[in-house]
Motif scaffolding. Structure first.
Motif, PDB file in Angstrom:
ATOM      1  N   UNK A 117      15.585  -6.926  -9.985  1.00 48.69           N
ATOM      2  CA  UNK A 117      16.401  -6.181  -9.022  1.00 48.69           C
ATOM      3  C   UNK A 117      15.747  -6.320  -7.653  1.00 48.69           C
ATOM      4  N   UNK A 118      16.516  -6.791  -6.679  1.00 45.66           N
ATOM      5  CA  UNK A 118      16.036  -6.914  -5.301  1.00 45.66           C
ATOM      6  C   UNK A 118      16.628  -5.764  -4.504  1.00 45.66           C
ATOM      7  N   UNK A 119      15.766  -5.011  -3.806  1.00 49.70           N
ATOM      8  CA  UNK A 119      16.241  -3.863  -3.030  1.00 49.70           C
ATOM      9  C   UNK A 119      16.097  -4.146  -1.540  1.00 49.70           C
ATOM     10  N   UNK A 120      17.043  -3.639  -0.760  1.00 46.20           N
ATOM     11  CA  UNK A 120      17.104  -3.980   0.664  1.00 46.20           C
ATOM     12  C   UNK A 120      16.441  -2.960   1.579  1.00 46.20           C
ATOM     13  N   UNK A 121      15.661  -2.033   1.026  1.00 41.89           N
ATOM     14  CA  UNK A 121      15.002  -1.041   1.856  1.00 41.89           C
ATOM     15  C   UNK A 121      14.463   0.107   1.019  1.00 41.89           C
ATOM     16  N   UNK A 122      13.784   1.060   1.664  1.00 39.66           N
ATOM     17  CA  UNK A 122      13.145   2.160   0.940  1.00 39.66           C
ATOM     18  C   UNK A 122      14.101   3.006   0.089  1.00 39.66           C
ATOM     19  N   UNK A 123      15.288   3.301   0.603  1.00 39.38           N
ATOM     20  CA  UNK A 123      16.213   4.171  -0.139  1.00 39.38           C
ATOM     21  C   UNK A 123      16.665   3.529  -1.455  1.00 39.38           C
ATOM     22  N   UNK A 124      17.154   2.281  -1.447  1.00 36.89           N
ATOM     23  CA  UNK A 124      17.506   1.662  -2.730  1.00 36.89           C
ATOM     24  C   UNK A 124      16.300   1.402  -3.634  1.00 36.89           C
ATOM     25  N   UNK A 125      15.110   1.209  -3.039  1.00 42.16           N
ATOM     26  CA  UNK A 125      13.913   1.014  -3.866  1.00 42.16           C
ATOM     27  C   UNK A 125      13.612   2.279  -4.660  1.00 42.16           C
TER      28      UNK A 125
ATOM     29  N   UNK B  23      11.881  -6.033  -6.714  1.00 42.69           N
ATOM     30  CA  UNK B  23      11.301  -6.687  -5.540  1.00 42.69           C
ATOM     31  C   UNK B  23      11.810  -5.991  -4.280  1.00 42.69           C
ATOM     32  N   UNK B  24      10.898  -5.397  -3.508  1.00 44.87           N
ATOM     33  CA  UNK B  24      11.261  -4.769  -2.232  1.00 44.87           C
ATOM     34  C   UNK B  24      11.337  -5.853  -1.159  1.00 44.87           C
ATOM     35  N   UNK B  25      12.461  -5.940  -0.451  1.00 43.86           N
ATOM     36  CA  UNK B  25      12.513  -6.877   0.668  1.00 43.86           C
ATOM     37  C   UNK B  25      11.686  -6.344   1.827  1.00 43.86           C
ATOM     38  N   UNK B  26      11.619  -5.011   1.949  1.00 44.17           N
ATOM     39  CA  UNK B  26      10.733  -4.405   2.950  1.00 44.17           C
ATOM     40  C   UNK B  26      10.585  -2.912   2.673  1.00 44.17           C
TER      41      UNK B  26
ATOM     42  N   UNK C 160       4.695   1.315   1.155  1.00 42.22           N
ATOM     43  CA  UNK C 160       4.901   1.299  -0.299  1.00 42.22           C
ATOM     44  C   UNK C 160       3.949   2.202  -1.061  1.00 42.22           C
ATOM     45  N   UNK C 161       2.694   2.317  -0.584  1.00 44.35           N
ATOM     46  CA  UNK C 161       1.722   3.173  -1.264  1.00 44.35           C
ATOM     47  C   UNK C 161       2.061   4.641  -1.001  1.00 44.35           C
ATOM     48  N   UNK C 162       2.289   4.990   0.255  1.00 48.78           N
ATOM     49  CA  UNK C 162       2.626   6.369   0.609  1.00 48.78           C
ATOM     50  C   UNK C 162       3.918   6.842  -0.037  1.00 48.78           C
ATOM     51  N   UNK C 163       4.845   5.914  -0.252  1.00 50.62           N
ATOM     52  CA  UNK C 163       6.118   6.264  -0.892  1.00 50.62           C
ATOM     53  C   UNK C 163       6.007   6.362  -2.407  1.00 50.62           C
ATOM     54  N   UNK C 164       4.844   5.986  -2.947  1.00 48.69           N
ATOM     55  CA  UNK C 164       4.657   6.074  -4.395  1.00 48.69           C
ATOM     56  C   UNK C 164       5.265   4.920  -5.173  1.00 48.69           C
ATOM     57  N   UNK C 165       5.603   3.818  -4.474  1.00 46.84           N
ATOM     58  CA  UNK C 165       6.208   2.675  -5.157  1.00 46.84           C
ATOM     59  C   UNK C 165       5.160   1.800  -5.845  1.00 46.84           C
TER      60      UNK C 165
END
Length: 327
Positions: free
Chosen positions: A94-102, A115-118, A122-127
């Protein structure tokens, strides 16, 4: 003995037929899910960059790879249902186009690689556990570069020498904006510029915030990250012209829509590089072992048409540093 020979011959024939059938079976075509909060018409350059990245790696959409697109059309509440569809389809990535879909994808699956496109942080968001060792089913690319907003303020000072007051427009809930605002405040102290922060939550706020910037006697506007600003970028550019306010943005889509100037991470480059992660995962790599990459390409774009509309002359020493000039 004759029966044994015939038996061996039949077995050999059957084995040959089975091997031939297996060899003739078509290879499995990988299926990739692509999830976005917006619509394809809003991000054509980013979408094409991702497709270009796949083509560079030998993938031809519809031939040796299938992409299942899911567009939320600006309605974040739809993401959960759309991602459930991708999970049911058992896509390979799954490719996500930003923080919200990730975040929505993270909640939808812990097994399918993401896969996060951006993402700003990522660490602070807990991803991911760390950029070097993500440790879960998510990896990709980061735009973590809060110092950019300080550079943006410096550029505003260069094109508006008498700059003393700047309106900072953004959405505080967007990850990374708090760090960007702190960097802007540090730069403002050095440049002796007073900041006026304006919070944007909805497109209905745009006209009111523009009036607030004028009332606050802002000489220019610095736009932080905001989904509203990107999705309504043409209206934002028009309001800037109407108010005769120089505005600097972080995404190139703004200048394409009539905005004055952008300096920031090349998001289209990140979308292209996301294809590399897809390729590695399809070839057996685990997201947990693929480090999150930092931005490599930054872009500075000036729209001279927009400058002319607000009666602004861009100094030659600034113009010569631009990666691209829209005339």
């Amino acid at each position: 003995m004759k029966k044994k020979i015939i038996g061996f011959a039949l077995c050999a024939t059957l084995l040959a037929l089975c091997s031939s059938a297996e060899a003739q079976q078509p290879a499995k075509i990988p299926r990739v899910g692509f999830q976005s909060t917006t619509s394809p018409s809003n991000v054509p350059a980013r979408l094409e960059a991702f497709r270009q990245g796949l083509r560079e790696l030998g993938y031809v959409e519809g031939k040796n790879i299938v992409i299942e697109y899911r567009w939320a059309e600006g309605k974040a509440e739809r993401l959960s249902a759309l991602l459930d569809e991708l999970v049911r389809l058992k896509v390979d990535v799954i490719v996500t186009s930003g923080p919200t879909p990730t975040r929505a994808a993270k909640e939808a699956t812990v097994t399918i690689p993401i896969v996060m496109t951006w993402d700003y942080d990522p660490v602070g968001n807990g991803f991911v556990s760390s950029l070097a060792r993500p440790g879960g089913n998510i990896t990709g690319l980061s735009t973590l570069a809060p110092e950019i907003s300080g550079k943006q303020l410096e550029l505003l000072k260069e094109i508006v020498p008498k700059l003393s007051r700047v309106a900072v427009l953004g959405t505080s809930t967007v990850p990374g904006n708090a760090d960007a605002l702190r960097a802007t405040e540090l730069a403002a102290e050095t440049l002796k510029v007073q900041l006026q922060y304006l919070e944007i939550r909805d497109r209905k706020d745009l006209e009111t915030l523009c009036q607030a910037a004028r009332k606050g006697r802002a000489d220019a506007v610095l736009a932080l990250a905001s989904r509203v600003l990107v999705s309504d970028r043409t209206q934002v550019a028009n309001l800037a012209v109407k108010s005769r306010l120089p505005v600097i943005y972080g995404e190139s889509e703004h200048v394409e829509a009539g905005g004055l100037m952008t300096y920031g991470v090349s998001i289209t480059d990140l979308f292209r590089r996301a294809a590399t992660y897809v390729d590695k995962i399809l070839k057996g790599a685990k997201p947990a072992d693929l480090p999150v990459e930092q931005p490599k390409t930054f872009e500075f774009i000036i729209n001279l048409k927009a400058a002319k509309q607000i009666g602004l002359t861009i100094p030659p020493n600034v113009l010569v540093r631009a990666d691209r000039v829209i005339r």
